[in-house]
Design a protein around this motif. Structure first.
Motif, PDB file in Angstrom:
ATOM      1  N   CYS A  16       3.829   0.302  -2.523  1.00 33.42           N
ATOM      2  CA  CYS A  16       2.478   0.242  -3.082  1.00 33.42           C
ATOM      3  C   CYS A  16       2.279  -1.041  -3.884  1.00 33.42           C
ATOM      4  N   GLN A  17       3.267  -1.407  -4.647  1.00 28.14           N
ATOM      5  CA  GLN A  17       3.204  -2.635  -5.438  1.00 28.14           C
ATOM      6  C   GLN A  17       3.107  -3.857  -4.534  1.00 28.14           C
ATOM      7  N   ASP A  18       3.804  -3.838  -3.419  1.00 25.31           N
ATOM      8  CA  ASP A  18       3.720  -4.936  -2.456  1.00 25.31           C
ATOM      9  C   ASP A  18       2.327  -5.022  -1.825  1.00 25.31           C
ATOM     10  N   GLU A  19       1.742  -3.873  -1.531  1.00 18.52           N
ATOM     11  CA  GLU A  19       0.430  -3.833  -0.877  1.00 18.52           C
ATOM     12  C   GLU A  19      -0.718  -4.111  -1.847  1.00 18.52           C
ATOM     13  N   ALA A  20      -0.593  -3.652  -3.089  1.00 18.50           N
ATOM     14  CA  ALA A  20      -1.688  -3.780  -4.060  1.00 18.50           C
ATOM     15  C   ALA A  20      -1.131  -4.046  -5.458  1.00 18.50           C
ATOM     16  N   PRO A  21      -0.628  -5.251  -5.702  1.00 18.56           N
ATOM     17  CA  PRO A  21      -0.004  -5.538  -7.002  1.00 18.56           C
ATOM     18  C   PRO A  21      -0.962  -5.457  -8.189  1.00 18.56           C
ATOM     19  N   ALA A  22      -2.251  -5.565  -7.953  1.00 19.75           N
ATOM     20  CA  ALA A  22      -3.212  -5.435  -9.046  1.00 19.75           C
ATOM     21  C   ALA A  22      -3.390  -3.982  -9.476  1.00 19.75           C
ATOM     22  N   LEU A  23      -2.980  -3.052  -8.618  1.00 17.74           N
ATOM     23  CA  LEU A  23      -3.187  -1.632  -8.889  1.00 17.74           C
ATOM     24  C   LEU A  23      -1.926  -0.871  -9.274  1.00 17.74           C
ATOM     25  N   PHE A  24      -0.761  -1.340  -8.808  1.00 17.46           N
ATOM     26  CA  PHE A  24       0.469  -0.586  -8.995  1.00 17.46           C
ATOM     27  C   PHE A  24       1.593  -1.451  -9.558  1.00 17.46           C
ATOM     28  N   ASP A  42     -10.516  -3.561  -4.889  1.00 15.24           N
ATOM     29  CA  ASP A  42      -9.212  -3.530  -4.218  1.00 15.24           C
ATOM     30  C   ASP A  42      -9.036  -2.271  -3.368  1.00 15.24           C
ATOM     31  N   LEU A  43     -10.129  -1.693  -2.930  1.00 18.20           N
ATOM     32  CA  LEU A  43     -10.067  -0.429  -2.187  1.00 18.20           C
ATOM     33  C   LEU A  43      -9.251  -0.547  -0.908  1.00 18.20           C
ATOM     34  N   GLU A  44      -9.427  -1.613  -0.153  1.00 17.23           N
ATOM     35  CA  GLU A  44      -8.662  -1.754   1.099  1.00 17.23           C
ATOM     36  C   GLU A  44      -7.165  -1.885   0.812  1.00 17.23           C
ATOM     37  N   ALA A  45      -6.803  -2.606  -0.233  1.00 14.53           N
ATOM     38  CA  ALA A  45      -5.388  -2.723  -0.617  1.00 14.53           C
ATOM     39  C   ALA A  45      -4.853  -1.360  -1.064  1.00 14.53           C
ATOM     40  N   ALA A  46      -5.675  -0.601  -1.788  1.00 17.06           N
ATOM     41  CA  ALA A  46      -5.272   0.737  -2.226  1.00 17.06           C
ATOM     42  C   ALA A  46      -5.048   1.644  -1.016  1.00 17.06           C
ATOM     43  N   ARG A  47      -5.940   1.554  -0.040  1.00 19.65           N
ATOM     44  CA  ARG A  47      -5.780   2.363   1.183  1.00 19.65           C
ATOM     45  C   ARG A  47      -4.507   1.985   1.929  1.00 19.65           C
ATOM     46  N   ALA A  48      -4.180   0.699   1.954  1.00 20.82           N
ATOM     47  CA  ALA A  48      -2.937   0.266   2.599  1.00 20.82           C
ATOM     48  C   ALA A  48      -1.729   0.816   1.850  1.00 20.82           C
ATOM     49  N   ALA A  49      -1.781   0.807   0.538  1.00 20.94           N
ATOM     50  CA  ALA A  49      -0.677   1.343  -0.265  1.00 20.94           C
ATOM     51  C   ALA A  49      -0.480   2.830   0.013  1.00 20.94           C
ATOM     52  N   CYS A  53       2.950   4.268   1.970  1.00 21.46           N
ATOM     53  CA  CYS A  53       3.890   4.914   1.039  1.00 21.46           C
ATOM     54  C   CYS A  53       4.855   5.794   1.840  1.00 21.46           C
ATOM     55  N   PRO A  54       6.156   5.497   1.775  1.00 22.31           N
ATOM     56  CA  PRO A  54       7.106   6.244   2.609  1.00 22.31           C
ATOM     57  C   PRO A  54       7.240   7.720   2.251  1.00 22.31           C
ATOM     58  N   THR A  55       6.883   8.089   1.028  1.00 29.22           N
ATOM     59  CA  THR A  55       7.022   9.493   0.628  1.00 29.22           C
ATOM     60  C   THR A  55       5.678  10.212   0.505  1.00 29.22           C
ATOM     61  N   ARG A  56       4.581   9.512   0.827  1.00 27.70           N
ATOM     62  CA  ARG A  56       3.222  10.072   0.751  1.00 27.70           C
ATOM     63  C   ARG A  56       2.898  10.548  -0.667  1.00 27.70           C
ATOM     64  N   ALA A  57       3.351   9.792  -1.656  1.00 31.19           N
ATOM     65  CA  ALA A  57       3.133  10.157  -3.057  1.00 31.19           C
ATOM     66  C   ALA A  57       1.749   9.753  -3.570  1.00 31.19           C
ATOM     67  N   LEU A  58       1.048   8.920  -2.823  1.00 33.51           N
ATOM     68  CA  LEU A  58      -0.244   8.407  -3.280  1.00 33.51           C
ATOM     69  C   LEU A  58      -1.394   8.984  -2.471  1.00 33.51           C
ATOM     70  N   SER A  59      -2.535   9.100  -3.135  1.00 32.55           N
ATOM     71  CA  SER A  59      -3.756   9.497  -2.437  1.00 32.55           C
ATOM     72  C   SER A  59      -4.947   8.887  -3.160  1.00 32.55           C
ATOM     73  N   ILE A  60      -6.056   8.844  -2.450  1.00 29.92           N
ATOM     74  CA  ILE A  60      -7.308   8.386  -3.034  1.00 29.92           C
ATOM     75  C   ILE A  60      -8.273   9.555  -2.992  1.00 29.92           C
ATOM     76  N   VAL A  61      -8.833   9.878  -4.146  1.00 29.51           N
ATOM     77  CA  VAL A  61      -9.740  11.005  -4.278  1.00 29.51           C
ATOM     78  C   VAL A  61     -11.153  10.476  -4.449  1.00 29.51           C
ATOM     79  N   ASP A  62     -12.075  11.014  -3.687  1.00 26.90           N
ATOM     80  CA  ASP A  62     -13.474  10.649  -3.800  1.00 26.90           C
ATOM     81  C   ASP A  62     -14.123  11.656  -4.754  1.00 26.90           C
ATOM     82  N   ASP A  63     -14.265  11.295  -6.011  1.00 28.03           N
ATOM     83  CA  ASP A  63     -14.803  12.196  -7.025  1.00 28.03           C
ATOM     84  C   ASP A  63     -16.241  12.637  -6.714  1.00 28.03           C
TER      85      ASP A  63
END
Length: 71
Positions: A16-24, A42-49, A53-63
């Motif tokens: 995630c840090q490699d894909e979106a260093p501004a976010l993680f 940075d939404l596209e970078a966040a989506r890539a992260a 993610c090899p363990t699927r620990a991240l998600s994006i929630v649409d509030d």
């Protein structure tokens, strides 16, 4: 929209840090730290992260969708 992490799943691979260093940040031998929960421009970078993610620990929630479903 916001980024959510399941710290029980995170193993600190830092993809995630490699894909979106501004976010993680992933400290050595640690779990991910979200620098900014709202990905903003940075939404596209966040989506890539999330996608790579090899363990699927991240998600994006649409509030906004969650709010409209509760109404």
């Amino acid at each position: 929209m916001r980024i959510v992490v399941d710290t029980d799943l995170c193993q600190g691979h830092a993809v995630c840090q490699d894909e979106a260093p501004a976010l993680f940040t992933v400290p050595k031998n640690g779990t991910v730290q979200i620098q900014r929960a709202d990905p903003g421009g940075d939404l596209e970078a966040a989506r890539a992260a999330v996608r790579y993610c090899p363990t699927r620990a991240l998600s994006i929630v649409d509030d906004e969708s969650a709010d409209s479903q509760q109404s």
